[in-house]
Scaffold this motif. Structure first.
Motif, mmCIF file in Angstrom:
data_model
loop_
_atom_site.group_PDB
_atom_site.id
_atom_site.type_symbol
_atom_site.label_atom_id
_atom_site.label_comp_id
_atom_site.label_asym_id
_atom_site.label_seq_id
_atom_site.Cartn_x
_atom_site.Cartn_y
_atom_site.Cartn_z
ATOM 1 N N LEU A 211 -18.975 37.940 45.303
ATOM 2 C CA LEU A 211 -18.080 37.351 46.437
ATOM 3 C C LEU A 211 -18.240 38.065 47.795
ATOM 4 O O LEU A 211 -17.871 37.327 48.752
ATOM 5 C CB LEU A 211 -17.040 37.274 45.755
ATOM 6 N N MET B 195 -9.904 33.204 38.277
ATOM 7 C CA MET B 195 -11.294 33.651 38.262
ATOM 8 C C MET B 195 -11.314 35.230 38.254
ATOM 9 O O MET B 195 -10.334 35.833 39.116
ATOM 10 C CB MET B 195 -11.754 33.429 39.763
ATOM 11 N N PRO B 196 -11.986 35.783 37.105
ATOM 12 C CA PRO B 196 -11.870 37.240 37.344
ATOM 13 C C PRO B 196 -12.853 37.835 38.260
ATOM 14 O O PRO B 196 -13.981 38.019 38.082
ATOM 15 C CB PRO B 196 -12.497 37.679 35.688
ATOM 16 N N ARG B 197 -11.895 38.572 39.129
ATOM 17 C CA ARG B 197 -12.417 39.330 40.201
ATOM 18 C C ARG B 197 -12.475 40.798 39.759
ATOM 19 O O ARG B 197 -11.660 41.250 39.537
ATOM 20 C CB ARG B 197 -11.745 39.394 41.398
ATOM 21 N N ARG C 242 -24.360 34.685 34.861
ATOM 22 C CA ARG C 242 -22.855 34.822 34.916
ATOM 23 C C ARG C 242 -22.681 35.894 35.886
ATOM 24 O O ARG C 242 -23.017 37.173 35.486
ATOM 25 C CB ARG C 242 -22.486 35.072 33.489
ATOM 26 N N ASP D 252 -17.269 38.018 40.924
ATOM 27 C CA ASP D 252 -16.759 37.140 40.039
ATOM 28 C C ASP D 252 -17.492 37.065 38.751
ATOM 29 O O ASP D 252 -18.697 36.585 38.575
ATOM 30 C CB ASP D 252 -16.690 35.601 40.521
ATOM 31 N N THR D 253 -16.968 37.604 37.804
ATOM 32 C CA THR D 253 -17.805 37.986 36.402
ATOM 33 C C THR D 253 -17.834 36.821 35.618
ATOM 34 O O THR D 253 -18.510 36.814 34.624
ATOM 35 C CB THR D 253 -17.112 39.045 35.551
ATOM 36 N N ASP D 254 -17.035 35.765 36.031
ATOM 37 C CA ASP D 254 -17.217 34.534 35.215
ATOM 38 C C ASP D 254 -18.031 33.377 35.836
ATOM 39 O O ASP D 254 -18.525 32.531 35.090
ATOM 40 C CB ASP D 254 -15.591 33.955 35.134
ATOM 41 N N ALA D 255 -18.431 33.596 37.032
ATOM 42 C CA ALA D 255 -19.113 32.369 37.659
ATOM 43 C C ALA D 255 -20.531 32.129 37.043
ATOM 44 O O ALA D 255 -21.389 33.142 36.813
ATOM 45 C CB ALA D 255 -19.349 32.928 39.345
ATOM 46 N N ARG E 233 -21.224 36.539 40.051
ATOM 47 C CA ARG E 233 -21.600 36.269 41.335
ATOM 48 C C ARG E 233 -20.964 37.330 42.428
ATOM 49 O O ARG E 233 -19.873 37.764 42.275
ATOM 50 C CB ARG E 233 -21.288 34.902 42.010
#
Ligand SMILES: [Zn+2]
Length: 349
Positions: free
Chosen positions: A324, A1-3, A320, A293-296, A322
């Motif tokens: 966190l 997950m890209p944080r 896209r 999270d840039t992927d969510a 979220r």
């Protein structure tokens, strides 16, 4: 997950409705919405009921914010027909807010004598933030030049306005401007299905106006939500009030634009952190950050939000990105599900 970790967001244009209209929002619900949206500092507008135009009304708002705010805050003072000579001496407002011409509410000013009086009397160095639409944008820019004031044009929404601002900046005038997410992502075509939920001031522009804002993103100093909640009953009434909530949707929408490569992450940070700090002369929030999270990929839904008003014009939008967690001054204030900051944790800037 890209944080990814970003500095805490500063939202330079919100309406917390408190005191006066706390059935729409209050300092606690509104600042919980802020933290959910990655916002660590809000700058609150003065068109309360009654408006914030003098020492007594400013004190009442300071007290409400001190007791209830869960994130940090700054307060605007409103320009009224009576307060040009006294308002500059008040302690601590982040700027003067002036409602010109086509705007809305109790602080609307039409009289050039009054407007010029404020431009003359306001202490230099702090911005005069104006609600100006159409011709009034040119009037505000000209008055800023004539009285050597820093003019900040709120919520620019039309091609002609942003092009005027480009010319003003090319001539090195002391002018800055903001746009809202709703003017960057919605047009008057969306009013057909959203109806009164898409009614705000300035109104939504055409697809060409929206394109102009994106084309001229380099002219824009900051993105601010103009978070202006009303209840669904109020919005569905015969005469709905203008305004939409925005604190919890700004970052997901802008991160979606990043995912779509319409915006860089560096530019996003300039627009929601560095820009507002520069325009209002604020220090960047210390030890305040938002982890995203840039992927969510998910859908925006009002039921997941903290705002009291219970709706969003972006209901069902696929986004896209979220939030966190949100950390304010070293303390975890939002953990991805719950707001951990208590009422009163927020500090004046
Ligand atoms: Zn506003």
């Amino acid at each position: 997950m890209p944080r990814i970790e970003l500095p805490g967001v500063i939202d330079a244009h919100v309406h917390m409705r408190d005191p006066g209209l706390t059935h729409k929002e209050d300092w606690y619900s509104g600042t919980c919405a802020a933290l959910h949206g990655g916002v660590v500092t809000v700058l609150d507008m003065p068109n309360n009921d009654p408006p914030v135009v003098d020492q007594a009304s400013l004190r009442r708002k300071e007290q409400a914010a001190r007791e209830q705010a869960a994130c940090d805050y700054g307060l605007f003072i409103g320009a009224s027909p009576q307060n040009a000579d006294s308002v500059g001496a008040l302690r601590k407002p982040v700027g003067l807010k002036m409602y010109l011409g086509d705007s809305y509410g109790p602080l609307r000013i039409d009289d050039l004598h009054v407007v010029a009086g404020h431009f003359q009397a306001w202490p230099h160095g702090r911005p005069i933030a104006v609600h100006a639409e159409g011709y009034m944008v040119a009037v505000a820019i000209a008055l800023g030049r004539l009285f050597d004031q820093h003019v900040h044009i709120c919520h620019v929404a039309r091609r002609v306005e942003i092009e005027l601002l480009r010319r003003a900046k090319q001539r090195s005038l002391n002018v800055t401007c903001e746009v809202t997410p709703h003017h960057l992502f919605l047009t008057d075509e969306d009013r057909q299905c959203l109806g009164p939920l898409a009614y705000m001031k300035p109104s939504l522009g055409s697809p060409d106006d929206l394109a102009a804002l994106w084309e001229n993103l380099d002219v824009i100093d900051l993105v601010a939500t103009d978070h202006a909640p009303h209840t669904l009953d109020e919005k569905r009434a015969a005469q709905p009030p203008p305004g939409v909530p925005g604190l919890e949707t700004m970052l997901p929408l802008l991160l979606t634009a990043v995912a779509e490569r319409r915006l860089s992450l560096a530019r996003l940070t300039e627009l929601v952190v560095i820009g507002p700090a520069r325009v209002y002369g604020l220090h960047l929030p210390v030890n305040s950050r938002v982890v995203v999270d840039t992927d969510a990929a998910y859908e925006l839904q009002a039921q997941d939000m903290f705002t009291k008003c219970g709706w969003t014009p972006f209901e069902g939008w696929k986004v896209r990105g979220r939030v966190l967690s949100t950390t304010v001054r070293g303390m975890l204030a939002y953990d991805g599900e719950r707001v951990l900051a208590s009422p009163g944790f927020g500090q004046p800037i």
